[in-house]
Design an enzyme around this catalytic site. Structure first.
Site, mmCIF file in Angstrom:
data_model
loop_
_atom_site.group_PDB
_atom_site.id
_atom_site.type_symbol
_atom_site.label_atom_id
_atom_site.label_comp_id
_atom_site.label_asym_id
_atom_site.label_seq_id
_atom_site.Cartn_x
_atom_site.Cartn_y
_atom_site.Cartn_z
ATOM 1 N N GLU A 185 0.823 -1.208 0.000
ATOM 2 C CA GLU A 185 0.000 0.000 0.000
ATOM 3 C C GLU A 185 0.861 1.264 0.000
ATOM 4 O OE1 GLU A 185 -2.993 -0.666 3.041
ATOM 5 O OE2 GLU A 185 -3.766 -2.397 1.962
ATOM 6 N N ASN A 234 10.459 1.358 7.419
ATOM 7 C CA ASN A 234 9.703 0.188 7.015
ATOM 8 C C ASN A 234 10.436 -1.072 7.479
ATOM 9 O OD1 ASN A 234 8.568 -1.916 5.752
ATOM 10 N ND2 ASN A 234 8.969 -1.213 3.691
ATOM 11 N N HIS A 274 -18.781 -8.938 5.245
ATOM 12 C CA HIS A 274 -17.418 -8.485 5.539
ATOM 13 C C HIS A 274 -16.780 -9.377 6.589
ATOM 14 C CE1 HIS A 274 -14.350 -5.555 7.330
ATOM 15 N NE2 HIS A 274 -13.920 -5.900 6.146
ATOM 16 N N HIS A 275 -15.623 -9.926 6.262
ATOM 17 C CA HIS A 275 -14.833 -10.722 7.209
ATOM 18 C C HIS A 275 -13.487 -10.046 7.408
ATOM 19 C CE1 HIS A 275 -16.974 -14.768 6.005
ATOM 20 N NE2 HIS A 275 -17.734 -13.998 6.760
ATOM 21 N N GLU A 276 -13.341 -9.270 8.456
ATOM 22 C CA GLU A 276 -12.000 -8.780 8.810
ATOM 23 C C GLU A 276 -11.366 -9.857 9.679
ATOM 24 O OE1 GLU A 276 -9.800 -6.075 8.063
ATOM 25 O OE2 GLU A 276 -8.677 -7.651 9.075
ATOM 26 N N HIS A 328 -8.918 -8.157 0.656
ATOM 27 C CA HIS A 328 -8.025 -7.009 0.862
ATOM 28 C C HIS A 328 -6.789 -7.457 1.641
ATOM 29 C CE1 HIS A 328 -10.519 -3.235 -0.060
ATOM 30 N NE2 HIS A 328 -11.000 -4.245 -0.746
ATOM 31 N N GLU A 329 -5.683 -6.766 1.383
ATOM 32 C CA GLU A 329 -4.390 -7.044 2.040
ATOM 33 C C GLU A 329 -3.842 -8.435 1.721
ATOM 34 O OE1 GLU A 329 -6.465 -3.947 3.803
ATOM 35 O OE2 GLU A 329 -6.931 -5.911 4.582
ATOM 36 N N GLU A 366 -7.498 -6.130 -3.201
ATOM 37 C CA GLU A 366 -6.975 -4.772 -3.011
ATOM 38 C C GLU A 366 -5.482 -4.844 -3.366
ATOM 39 O OE1 GLU A 366 -7.148 -1.444 0.472
ATOM 40 O OE2 GLU A 366 -6.341 -3.403 0.970
ATOM 41 N N GLU A 399 -8.828 4.340 -0.038
ATOM 42 C CA GLU A 399 -8.861 4.613 1.408
ATOM 43 C C GLU A 399 -7.755 5.571 1.839
ATOM 44 O OE1 GLU A 399 -8.644 0.750 3.210
ATOM 45 O OE2 GLU A 399 -6.516 0.528 2.840
HETATM 46 C C1 NOJ Z 1 -8.540 -2.351 5.395
HETATM 47 C C2 NOJ Z 1 -9.352 -2.433 4.155
HETATM 48 O O1 NOJ Z 1 -8.633 -2.060 3.022
HETATM 49 C C3 NOJ Z 1 -10.572 -1.563 4.352
HETATM 50 O O2 NOJ Z 1 -11.312 -1.521 3.158
HETATM 51 C C4 NOJ Z 1 -11.368 -2.095 5.504
HETATM 52 O O3 NOJ Z 1 -12.452 -1.242 5.717
HETATM 53 C C5 NOJ Z 1 -10.531 -2.133 6.767
HETATM 54 N N1 NOJ Z 1 -9.327 -2.836 6.505
HETATM 55 C C6 NOJ Z 1 -11.255 -2.787 7.908
HETATM 56 O O4 NOJ Z 1 -11.432 -4.148 7.676
HETATM 57 CA CA CA Z 2 -6.056 -1.949 2.863
#
Ligand code: NOJ
Ligand code: CA
Length: 711
Positions: free
Chosen positions: A169, A191, A410-412, A480-481, A499, A505
């Site tokens: 990112e 970093n 959404h699964h964080e 994402h990530e 992503e 963001e």
């Molecule tokens: C990072 C993600 O890129 C973002 O889209 C998300 O809202 C947050 N993490 C929380 O999960």
């Molecule tokens: Ca991100």
């Protein structure tokens, strides 16, 4: 006697250096393979110019003789392949996969081990990989390092981000290869991951341009059961060498023959547009793994999201500092006033989606655990099935369904990957039971298992496991990530987004460089579509959250263009409904623009400066154009000769004005309508950080166009 010795010596020398050549179908590319004193090497030319000069191949193994030298060619197999396949979704409806192949079978004389280097030479570039056939003398092995070189013929201009095992990112730097070391030392000292690289380590896809106008792109395809590749640069000799992501104990790959590496790709052309139109990454992946793909559908969505990203709202339901999942009775805790994923608010989003024709509404912060994200018991933060008390899954589902809209899950994972895997079946089943068919997953934070990183073999395996498992439940995934994509969406088209780069963001975390979206299609998108989440109309973030002073580095017209220039079968309109309501005329483009295409043309392109695409909507005759511009004011000149002859179109042009500017006047735009046909030409002003979008709707008998100006 002398007379005899010289020819014998010559035969011996040329014998050991006997080169194997391979041409691409058009003859533009020529690959040369040789074994030079036992070391396998390759080189690549394009139209008689060097793309890769002589470069070594091989791998260093742990606790075993390395696969670097003492090789001889046992045999060479050549073949040709030509097929045309149809992607489930894509930039074009048909893709030709045409290459000449050369498999070089090598024998290591000191160990009697076999290694195959398979080359596929297309008209847009090269793919090659290592294959480890089944054999008694090589069964299990651990890779210490892959030592594939990519020797450059000069000090090219590169568009790069620093090597890192956990994030992509970054904004891109445009510099000479020889300048990378200096920029890196100045800019990225904080970093952590970077410290394990040489100060010239970069990520792929790496985009370069030579002084005489050759465009070169290095990446990888079909990254499966292997660590993600970075590139270290020897900046005295301009030689890149592969540098695999290590695991927690420093190993780079656990292998069992028969097996193979991912493909290493070199795309090259004298036209920048050809890099964007290359299908090498997809073509080097396996065909679709699913018989029935009817459940995979491109989606345009809005979401309860930007308000949390900007800090206007929260994911968490309470302001409690840290509550352990399962130990807090949320129904007895006091909700804060900022929890956005509440029934009433989600219903407003559903109404807005239904009114404006969106397929889905993403809701983040719907489930328990956000309070405890960085708490002690990080392994167990989320269970992916327990909603907060103010989010009524059944009620919202039936409300959404009654309006013809889907909710998006959404699964964080918070990087707690074993926790996710333990809950995965249950979590996907919960989705099926409640009418969800797509999940946005996320991997924020340091990985658990501890010491593993986002791009190592362990995680690479996890991301694919999650996609395949989702496939069993007919669920689409937008991760994402996760590791950068390498074309796996051909095989698993339920991977509809990733992503894996600096997305919109960051416009709320300080800003993206104004030329960022003129580079991403040449780098990140070489591997597959990106969930860039464009469509921000309120560029002054303090309007949403007075404490956030970030500014979105773009004009509104450019935000529209991104729906065309940032290809994805999954597109978000990321801003809040209230901001769209202020600009419904410009919002019309986001409503009209499709997310799936029959055809794509690159009208103008230069990495770091500008890109203009025209795309034909899947199943109709309508076309859409998008132009993204860097920080300089520019004139875009395009011809509409891609339109079918003699047909008329209404062109609606959403553009910058003369006084637009991403910094001082981002919200100034104009909308003009013209009649156009295949003979029309357009010269269009693009503001700094700007661009334009055009919809081209074919004129039929029902439309009155008498008063409309011709272009
Ligand atoms: C990072 C993600 O890129 C973002 O889209 C998300 O809202 C947050 N993490 C929380 O999960
Ligand atoms: Ca991100």
């Amino acid at each position: 006697m002398k007379k005899l010795i010289i020819p014998i010596l010559l035969i011996l020398i040329s014998g050991s250096l006997k080169a194997e050549k391979l041409e691409s179908p058009s003859g533009n590319f020529v690959l040369t393979f040789a074994v030079d004193q036992g070391i396998p090497t390759y080189a690549l030319d394009y139209k008689e110019k060097p793309v890769i000069t002589e470069s070594k191949l091989g791998l260093e193994l742990k606790d075993a003789e390395s696969l670097l030298s003492n090789f001889e060619v046992a045999s060479v197999n050549r073949s040709t392949f030509d097929e045309t396949w149809k992607p489930v979704w894509g930039e074009v409806s048909e893709i030709r996969n045409h290459y000449n192949e050369m498999a070089v079978n090598l024998n290591q004389t000191t160990s009697d081990r076999k290694l195959i280097v398979r080359f596929r030479l297309f008209d847009d570039g090269l793919g090659f990989r290592y294959e480890f056939p089944e054999q008694d003398s090589l069964i299990y092995f651990v890779i210490k390092e892959e030592r594939t070189q990519f020797a450059m013929a000069g000090d090219h201009t590169a568009f790069w981000i620093p090597g890192d095992f956990d994030t992509q990112e970054y904004n891109y730097t445009e510099s000479k290869l020889s300048e990378i070391r200096g920029v890196m030392t100045d800019a990225v000292t904080d970093n952590v991951s970077q410290q394990t690289f040489s100060p010239t380590g970069v990520q792929t896809a790496l985009m370069m341009k030579t002084e005489d106008g050759l465009y070169i792109n290095l990446h990888e395809a079909a990254l499966v059961e292997y660590s993600c590749m970075h590139l270290n640069l020897d900046d005295e000799n301009m030689i890149f060498e592969s540098f695999l992501t290590p695991d927690a104990v420093g190993n780079k790959g656990y292998m069992q023959a028969p097996c193979h590496s991912p493909w290493r790709t070199v795309i090259a052309s004298d036209k920048a547009a050809d890099i964007l139109m290359s299908h090498i990454t997809l073509n080097l992946n396996e065909p679709c793994a699913y018989d029935d793909t009817s459940w995979i559908t491109p989606v345009k969505y809005i979401g309860v999201w930007w308000e949390m990203i900007t800090g206007k709202s929260t994911w968490a339901y309470t302001d409690l500092p840290s509550v352990k999942l399962g130990e807090t009775d949320y129904s007895k805790t006091v909700p804060n006033k900022t929890h956005a994923a509440n029934n009433e608010h989600v219903m407003e989003y559903i109404d807005f989606a239904a009114k404006h024709g969106f397929d889905a509404v993403l809701v983040e912060g719907w489930n328990e655990g956000w309070e405890d994200w960085f708490g002690k018991s990080k392994d167990y933060v989320f269970d992916f099935v327990t909603p907060y008390p103010d989010f009524d899954v059944k009620k919202l589902q039936s409300y959404a369904q009654s309006k013809g809209v889907r909710l998006m899950m959404h699964h964080e994972t918070s990087g707690s990957v074993r926790n996710y895997e333990r809950h995965m079946d249950q979590a996907y089943q919960f989705m099926v039971d409640n009418g969800y068919n797509a999940v946005k997953s996320g991997y924020v934070g340091n990985m658990i298992p501890r010491g593993e990183t986002h791009y190592g073999q362990w995680l690479v395996n996890h991301y694919l496991y999650a996609i395949k498992k989702a496939g069993e439940y007919e669920i689409m995934v937008n991760a994402h990530e996760a590791v950068r994509p390498t074309g796996l969406c051909r095989t698993y088209p339920n991977l509809i987004g990733n992503e894996s780069a600096r997305g919109t963001e960051y416009e709320a975390f300080g800003g993206n460089d104004p030329d960022h979206t003129t580079i991403l299609p040449f780098t990140r998108l070489i591997g597959g579509p990106m969930d860039y989440t464009p469509g921000i109309f309120e560029t002054d973030i303090s309007q949403l959250n007075p404490d956030n002073t970030s500014k979105v580095n773009t004009t509104i017209a450019r935000q529209l263009a991104l729906y065309v220039t940032m290809y994805s079968p999954l597109q978000m309109a990321a801003d809040l409904p209230e901001n769209y309501k202020k600009h419904l005329d410009a919002f019309q483009f986001i409503k009209d623009v499709p997310v799936d295409w029959d055809n794509t043309k690159v009208l103008e392109a230069e990495p770091g400066d500008y890109i203009t695409y025209a795309r034909k909507e899947k199943g109709t005759d309508n076309w859409f154009i998008g132009r993204t511009n860097d920080e300089n004011a520019r004139e875009s000149t395009i011809s509409f000769d891609f339109l079918p002859a003699k047909k008329k179109y209404i062109a609606t042009i959403y553009s910058d004005r003369k006084d637009s500017h991403y910094r001082d006047n981002p919200k100034a735009y104009q909308i003009m309508k013209y009649l156009v046909d295949s003979k029309s030409k357009l010269s269009q002003y693009c503001a700094p950080g700007g661009g334009y979008a055009i919809s081209l709707i074919e004129v039929d008998d029902t439309m009155s166009t008498k008063k409309m100006k011709k272009m």
